[in-house]
Design a protein around this motif. Structure first.
Motif, PDB file in Angstrom:
ATOM      1  N   GLY A 153      41.015  57.945 -84.296  1.00  0.00           N
ATOM      2  CA  GLY A 153      39.943  57.461 -83.331  1.00  0.00           C
ATOM      3  C   GLY A 153      40.186  58.600 -82.111  1.00  0.00           C
ATOM      4  O   GLY A 153      38.995  58.351 -81.180  1.00  0.00           O
ATOM      5  N   ASN A 154      40.955  59.128 -81.628  1.00  0.00           N
ATOM      6  CA  ASN A 154      40.982  59.834 -80.357  1.00  0.00           C
ATOM      7  C   ASN A 154      41.949  61.277 -80.582  1.00  0.00           C
ATOM      8  O   ASN A 154      43.231  61.233 -80.499  1.00  0.00           O
ATOM      9  N   PRO A 155      41.268  62.272 -80.654  1.00  0.00           N
ATOM     10  CA  PRO A 155      41.856  63.561 -80.632  1.00  0.00           C
ATOM     11  C   PRO A 155      42.593  63.915 -79.420  1.00  0.00           C
ATOM     12  O   PRO A 155      43.313  65.067 -79.402  1.00  0.00           O
ATOM     13  N   ASN A 156      42.359  63.261 -78.325  1.00  0.00           N
ATOM     14  CA  ASN A 156      43.247  63.475 -77.166  1.00  0.00           C
ATOM     15  C   ASN A 156      44.694  63.149 -77.044  1.00  0.00           C
ATOM     16  O   ASN A 156      45.302  63.763 -76.415  1.00  0.00           O
ATOM     17  N   ILE A 157      45.112  62.400 -78.038  1.00  0.00           N
ATOM     18  CA  ILE A 157      46.405  61.917 -78.189  1.00  0.00           C
ATOM     19  C   ILE A 157      47.156  62.721 -79.288  1.00  0.00           C
ATOM     20  O   ILE A 157      46.613  62.536 -80.511  1.00  0.00           O
ATOM     21  N   GLN A 158      47.950  63.376 -79.155  1.00  0.00           N
ATOM     22  CA  GLN A 158      49.016  64.205 -80.068  1.00  0.00           C
ATOM     23  C   GLN A 158      50.204  63.279 -80.133  1.00  0.00           C
ATOM     24  O   GLN A 158      50.883  62.891 -79.151  1.00  0.00           O
ATOM     25  N   VAL A 159      50.449  62.832 -81.498  1.00  0.00           N
ATOM     26  CA  VAL A 159      51.310  61.854 -81.989  1.00  0.00           C
ATOM     27  C   VAL A 159      52.841  62.891 -82.164  1.00  0.00           C
ATOM     28  O   VAL A 159      52.535  63.809 -82.826  1.00  0.00           O
ATOM     29  N   VAL A 160      53.940  62.435 -81.489  1.00  0.00           N
ATOM     30  CA  VAL A 160      55.067  63.161 -81.688  1.00  0.00           C
ATOM     31  C   VAL A 160      56.045  62.235 -82.439  1.00  0.00           C
ATOM     32  O   VAL A 160      56.538  61.213 -81.704  1.00  0.00           O
ATOM     33  N   PHE A 161      56.532  62.725 -83.552  1.00  0.00           N
ATOM     34  CA  PHE A 161      57.352  61.891 -84.528  1.00  0.00           C
ATOM     35  C   PHE A 161      58.807  62.213 -84.194  1.00  0.00           C
ATOM     36  O   PHE A 161      59.148  63.502 -84.164  1.00  0.00           O
ATOM     37  N   ILE A 162      59.527  61.362 -83.939  1.00  0.00           N
ATOM     38  CA  ILE A 162      61.059  61.317 -83.473  1.00  0.00           C
ATOM     39  C   ILE A 162      61.930  60.790 -84.654  1.00  0.00           C
ATOM     40  O   ILE A 162      61.552  59.978 -85.224  1.00  0.00           O
ATOM     41  N   ASN A 163      63.261  61.338 -84.868  1.00  0.00           N
ATOM     42  CA  ASN A 163      64.357  60.785 -85.658  1.00  0.00           C
ATOM     43  C   ASN A 163      64.823  59.615 -84.854  1.00  0.00           C
ATOM     44  O   ASN A 163      65.880  59.858 -83.853  1.00  0.00           O
ATOM     45  N   TYR A 164      64.545  58.271 -85.265  1.00  0.00           N
ATOM     46  CA  TYR A 164      65.119  57.208 -84.530  1.00  0.00           C
ATOM     47  C   TYR A 164      66.470  56.772 -85.581  1.00  0.00           C
ATOM     48  O   TYR A 164      66.511  55.729 -86.255  1.00  0.00           O
ATOM     49  N   SER A 165      67.165  57.676 -85.808  1.00  0.00           N
ATOM     50  CA  SER A 165      68.723  57.280 -86.674  1.00  0.00           C
ATOM     51  C   SER A 165      69.825  57.293 -85.609  1.00  0.00           C
ATOM     52  O   SER A 165      69.914  58.248 -84.886  1.00  0.00           O
ATOM     53  N   VAL A 166      70.206  56.036 -85.492  1.00  0.00           N
ATOM     54  CA  VAL A 166      71.180  55.781 -84.540  1.00  0.00           C
ATOM     55  C   VAL A 166      72.824  56.364 -84.800  1.00  0.00           C
ATOM     56  O   VAL A 166      73.161  56.299 -85.969  1.00  0.00           O
ATOM     57  N   ALA A 167      73.083  57.259 -83.808  1.00  0.00           N
ATOM     58  CA  ALA A 167      74.287  58.069 -84.184  1.00  0.00           C
ATOM     59  C   ALA A 167      75.490  57.493 -83.304  1.00  0.00           C
ATOM     60  O   ALA A 167      75.396  57.134 -82.081  1.00  0.00           O
ATOM     61  N   ARG A 168      76.487  57.284 -84.032  1.00  0.00           N
ATOM     62  CA  ARG A 168      77.765  56.677 -83.401  1.00  0.00           C
ATOM     63  C   ARG A 168      78.894  57.633 -83.623  1.00  0.00           C
ATOM     64  O   ARG A 168      78.987  58.507 -84.634  1.00  0.00           O
ATOM     65  N   GLY A 169      80.151  57.393 -83.269  1.00  0.00           N
ATOM     66  CA  GLY A 169      81.404  58.214 -83.816  1.00  0.00           C
ATOM     67  C   GLY A 169      81.981  58.918 -82.624  1.00  0.00           C
ATOM     68  O   GLY A 169      81.684  58.704 -81.444  1.00  0.00           O
TER      69      GLY A 169
ATOM     70  N   SER B   4      66.486  60.812 -91.595  1.00  0.00           N
ATOM     71  CA  SER B   4      66.014  61.773 -90.653  1.00  0.00           C
ATOM     72  C   SER B   4      65.513  63.041 -91.469  1.00  0.00           C
ATOM     73  O   SER B   4      65.582  63.319 -92.468  1.00  0.00           O
ATOM     74  N   ARG B   5      64.559  63.719 -90.809  1.00  0.00           N
ATOM     75  CA  ARG B   5      63.896  64.833 -91.422  1.00  0.00           C
ATOM     76  C   ARG B   5      63.940  65.928 -90.115  1.00  0.00           C
ATOM     77  O   ARG B   5      64.176  65.538 -89.006  1.00  0.00           O
ATOM     78  N   TRP B   6      63.709  66.961 -90.410  1.00  0.00           N
ATOM     79  CA  TRP B   6      63.729  68.209 -89.624  1.00  0.00           C
ATOM     80  C   TRP B   6      63.054  68.150 -88.390  1.00  0.00           C
ATOM     81  O   TRP B   6      62.048  67.797 -88.462  1.00  0.00           O
ATOM     82  N   PRO B   7      63.739  67.946 -87.497  1.00  0.00           N
ATOM     83  CA  PRO B   7      63.463  67.792 -86.134  1.00  0.00           C
ATOM     84  C   PRO B   7      62.223  68.568 -85.538  1.00  0.00           C
ATOM     85  O   PRO B   7      62.262  70.081 -85.823  1.00  0.00           O
ATOM     86  N   VAL B   8      61.154  68.124 -85.046  1.00  0.00           N
ATOM     87  CA  VAL B   8      60.196  69.231 -84.418  1.00  0.00           C
ATOM     88  C   VAL B   8      60.289  69.248 -82.851  1.00  0.00           C
ATOM     89  O   VAL B   8      61.064  68.365 -82.320  1.00  0.00           O
ATOM     90  N   PRO B   9      60.073  70.437 -82.271  1.00  0.00           N
ATOM     91  CA  PRO B   9      60.449  70.708 -80.971  1.00  0.00           C
ATOM     92  C   PRO B   9      59.602  69.646 -79.957  1.00  0.00           C
ATOM     93  O   PRO B   9      58.483  69.547 -80.436  1.00  0.00           O
ATOM     94  N   LEU B  10      60.128  69.167 -79.115  1.00  0.00           N
ATOM     95  CA  LEU B  10      59.570  68.289 -78.106  1.00  0.00           C
ATOM     96  C   LEU B  10      58.761  69.194 -77.083  1.00  0.00           C
ATOM     97  O   LEU B  10      58.911  70.352 -76.930  1.00  0.00           O
ATOM     98  N   PRO B  11      57.713  68.665 -76.597  1.00  0.00           N
ATOM     99  CA  PRO B  11      56.778  69.517 -75.777  1.00  0.00           C
ATOM    100  C   PRO B  11      57.647  69.908 -74.666  1.00  0.00           C
ATOM    101  O   PRO B  11      58.351  69.311 -73.985  1.00  0.00           O
ATOM    102  N   THR B  12      57.077  71.223 -74.250  1.00  0.00           N
ATOM    103  CA  THR B  12      57.687  71.781 -72.966  1.00  0.00           C
ATOM    104  C   THR B  12      57.299  70.815 -71.587  1.00  0.00           C
ATOM    105  O   THR B  12      56.287  70.512 -71.708  1.00  0.00           O
ATOM    106  N   ARG B  13      58.487  70.698 -70.750  1.00  0.00           N
ATOM    107  CA  ARG B  13      57.819  69.840 -69.632  1.00  0.00           C
ATOM    108  C   ARG B  13      56.875  70.608 -68.728  1.00  0.00           C
ATOM    109  O   ARG B  13      56.810  71.856 -68.844  1.00  0.00           O
ATOM    110  N   ARG B  14      56.092  69.726 -68.024  1.00  0.00           N
ATOM    111  CA  ARG B  14      55.185  70.540 -67.276  1.00  0.00           C
ATOM    112  C   ARG B  14      55.326  70.288 -65.861  1.00  0.00           C
ATOM    113  O   ARG B  14      54.700  71.217 -65.098  1.00  0.00           O
TER     114      ARG B  14
END
Length: 295
Positions: free
Chosen positions: A144-160, A30-40
């Motif tokens: 190819g398309n500035p209308n699309i903003q990519v949001v990177f998420i930490n897909y690190s499976v958490a158990r325990g 994982s890397r430092w999480p970025v805030p998810l977009p505010t709901r509309r």
């Protein structure tokens, strides 16, 4: 009494080991999480690509248009994509991110890329795992398309331990195992704190389409709402990215167990943060989520 103490002790040790492994996994992946977009809006609809989504699109499209929309994987192949103009799109399948310009075995992925580049003329958030950052698919879409903003998420499976898992979920450092992209999409929308999430097209009926051929190869017909059954062949299920080894029946049903277990973990987490999920799919094998039928 002794048996109960034994089971409790075993469960504690299992949780302790899984928690330690989870922390190591998060530290490495994982890397430092970025805030998810505010709901509309207060309500969102997550659209799986199961055959039953066709019923929803035919009978309840007005309801969908009144909510914030979340689509997954190859929904872009449908003409409804341009009509609905979804604000959110989720892809977590690693096959998308090992795809290259020279790849010839996944024309569906190439079609999705081309659609993103040429059709999306509205603001859209694309959620993908952090490991996809330098992939051909993401580089092509971003260029190819500035209308699309990519949001990177930490897909690190958490158990325990549950308290640790839920803290990692809330903070964005980790998530539950997402054997199906729908679990990942629901998880992200929970963390965006929608009041209610409606799920459609989540048939999860893969077991109905499993066959065994004369060579003992496990085959599956993977049907989506934008396809006709007669046009979709039964294909071997491969267990490696080079497509040289096929899965066993035992491995396939273990994979199904992981998929349905993911919904149970997801429901527990949603309840803990006060987000309600309604499974409004006209057909679904998910028993962990509350069912609802739209009028």
């Amino acid at each position: 009494m002794i048996e109960q103490v034994y089971k409790s002790g075993t469960q504690f040790l299992n949780n302790l080991i899984e928690s330690i492994l989870t922390l190591l996994r998060v530290l490495l992946q994982s890397r430092w999480p970025v805030p998810l977009p505010t709901r509309r809006q207060a309500v969102c609809s997550v659209l799986g690509n199961g055959p039953s989504l066709g019923d929803t699109l035919q009978n309840h499209i007005t309801f969908l248009q009144q909510t914030e929309l979340v689509c997954v994987n190859n929904f872009a192949h449908s003409p409804y994509f341009a009509q609905l103009r979804p604000q959110n799109y989720v892809i977590v399948d690693p096959n998308y991110f090992v795809f290259t310009e020279q790849s010839t075995d996944r024309p569906d992925i190439r079609q999705t890329i081309d659609t993103f580049r040429t059709v999306v003329n509205w603001p859209m958030m694309l959620y993908v795992p952090r490991f996809a950052r330098d992939s051909y698919v993401i580089r092509t879409i971003q260029a190819g398309n500035p209308n699309i903003q990519v949001v990177f998420i930490n897909y690190s499976v958490a158990r325990g331990f549950r308290w640790l898992r839920h803290w990692l979920y809330r903070s964005g450092w980790g998530m539950m195992q997402s054997q199906t992209v729908i679990v990942a999409a629901l998880f992200l929308m929970i963390n965006r704190r929608f009041d209610a999430i409606y799920l459609f097209g989540a048939d999860q009926s893969w077991h109905e389409q499993i066959r065994l051929d004369e060579r003992n190869q496990v085959l599956m017909q993977q049907l989506h709402f934008y396809e006709q059954a007669k046009d979709v062949a039964y294909q071997p299920i491969y267990s490696d990215k080079h497509r040289t080894k096929t899965d066993s029946m035992a491995a396939q049903f273990l994979s199904l167990h992981k998929a349905f277990r993911g919904y149970e973990v997801l429901r527990e987490y949603a309840d803990s943060v006060g987000v309600r999920i309604f499974n409004a799919s006209s057909k679904s094998y998910i028993d962990a989520l509350e069912r609802i039928k739209l009028n």
